[in-house]
Design an enzyme around this catalytic site. Sequence first.
Site, PDB file in Angstrom:
ATOM      1  N   ASP A 282       0.859  -1.174   0.270  1.00  0.00           N
ATOM      2  CA  ASP A 282      -0.018   0.006  -0.043  1.00  0.00           C
ATOM      3  C   ASP A 282       0.775   1.355  -0.068  1.00  0.00           C
ATOM      4  O   ASP A 282       1.740   1.430   0.739  1.00  0.00           O
ATOM      5  CB  ASP A 282      -0.874  -0.086   1.390  1.00  0.00           C
ATOM      6  CG  ASP A 282      -2.034   0.747   1.422  1.00  0.00           C
ATOM      7  OD1 ASP A 282      -2.993   0.720   2.253  1.00  0.00           O
ATOM      8  OD2 ASP A 282      -2.126   2.075   0.490  1.00  0.00           O
TER       9      ASP A 282
ATOM     10  N   ASP B  80      -3.384   2.330  -5.896  1.00  0.00           N
ATOM     11  CA  ASP B  80      -2.227   2.397  -4.802  1.00  0.00           C
ATOM     12  C   ASP B  80      -1.927   1.317  -3.978  1.00  0.00           C
ATOM     13  O   ASP B  80      -1.357   1.299  -3.073  1.00  0.00           O
ATOM     14  CB  ASP B  80      -2.290   3.496  -3.934  1.00  0.00           C
ATOM     15  CG  ASP B  80      -3.533   3.738  -3.074  1.00  0.00           C
ATOM     16  OD1 ASP B  80      -4.266   2.737  -3.365  1.00  0.00           O
ATOM     17  OD2 ASP B  80      -3.776   4.622  -2.189  1.00  0.00           O
ATOM     18  N   GLU B  81      -2.535   0.050  -4.494  1.00  0.00           N
ATOM     19  CA  GLU B  81      -2.524  -1.234  -3.656  1.00  0.00           C
ATOM     20  C   GLU B  81      -2.343  -2.206  -4.627  1.00  0.00           C
ATOM     21  O   GLU B  81      -2.946  -2.360  -5.561  1.00  0.00           O
ATOM     22  CB  GLU B  81      -3.741  -1.431  -2.927  1.00  0.00           C
ATOM     23  CG  GLU B  81      -3.930  -0.544  -1.660  1.00  0.00           C
ATOM     24  CD  GLU B  81      -5.220  -0.954  -0.842  1.00  0.00           C
ATOM     25  OE1 GLU B  81      -5.533  -2.187  -0.899  1.00  0.00           O
ATOM     26  OE2 GLU B  81      -5.973  -0.035  -0.690  1.00  0.00           O
TER      27      GLU B  81
END
Length: 366
Positions: free
Chosen positions: A9, A108-109
Amino acid sequence: MQRIVMHMDLDSFYAAVEEKRRPEIRGRPIVICVFSGRSADSGAVATANYRARGFGIKSGMPIAMAKRLADGETVFLRYDIDFYREVSDRIMGMLEEDCDVLEQASIDEAYLDVSRKSMGSWENAEQIAMAIKRKIRETEDLTCSIGIGPNKLMAKMAGKTKKPDGLTAVKDEDVGKFISGMDAGKIHGIGAKTAEALNSMGIRTAGDLAKFSPLALEQKFGKNKARLLQEKAQGRDESPVEERVPQQISRIGTLRQDTRDVDEIFEKLKELAAGLETRIRKKNVSFRTVSIIAIDTGLEMQTRSETIAETGDVNAALETAKSLLHKFLSDNPDRRLRRAGIRVSNLVYKKEQKSLGDFATRYFMR
DNA sequence: CGACGTGTAAC
DNA sequence: CCTTTTACACGTCG
């Protein structure tokens, strides 16, 4: 072999990216805003960095509220998704080298299956995680938090325990003590509604949920969801890490004023369709289903959709959208819209892509 | 079973 | 005061 999954993350991703491209704001509280354009400060917060979070600013919050909480140092910036996607693509591309399978879960992960890469060793997995963190720091000057676990659920939840710049592993033998005392509502995938339902049955912790009568849970949630809930409560999760292929593409926007004027709404849909066009062409997909998304003055969302002959033409989508819009407005004679959107789904991928072989195989073998 | 609409969840 | 995008499960209907 021991299954080992990682969850990565990127820390306050949008705010961190902005901080790197604008050295003059380094170290200041930063709030990334989605301005809706209705009035100067209408809109919501997409992300705030840790300094801004210190004032109580959180994602989803109205921008006006964030401004009241902020101090004079705080910087408010417009959300720039295209730029963030570029940075994200570079990072996700690097991660492919470090795992057996990469699943990008959002901008974003990502989940990484590292079972083979680590040879089933937790120690090796941690080495891989440290290498990833170093690589992202050196190439993009960004930090991330990584969780490692025996499955996606535990990797995700492990990663949450230490942020930013964290690295946390929860091995099989630690799963029980990690999760059993935790509030059921803190389990990934159990949101407000489910947590409240559980609460009303006297279930507070994951431990309570794990030992609760399966039959009673089935009454409330149905067989499938009841089983998944009890698996989650034990930190168990069989779902594979697999490459994701988008199933739908949508764009939604806020109208300048609440309206039920077809032309006004259709103008907005045309605007949004331009954004769809770009993505449809880049992905080389056609589609079979077109939907409109209508959000009324009370923020109630409704959709209408229609399946048509396969096409890649956004104008065809717009035509369908117009007819759906007419239908919607005549079905709802006194509803005015605040926001409107368009979606295409039932996607058909045209070009032979590396990512697609897998997908097609899985799809047709079900 | 496919199509359609809603609810839930997460980012 | 109230953004955006996606996924998936489930009920219903034909």
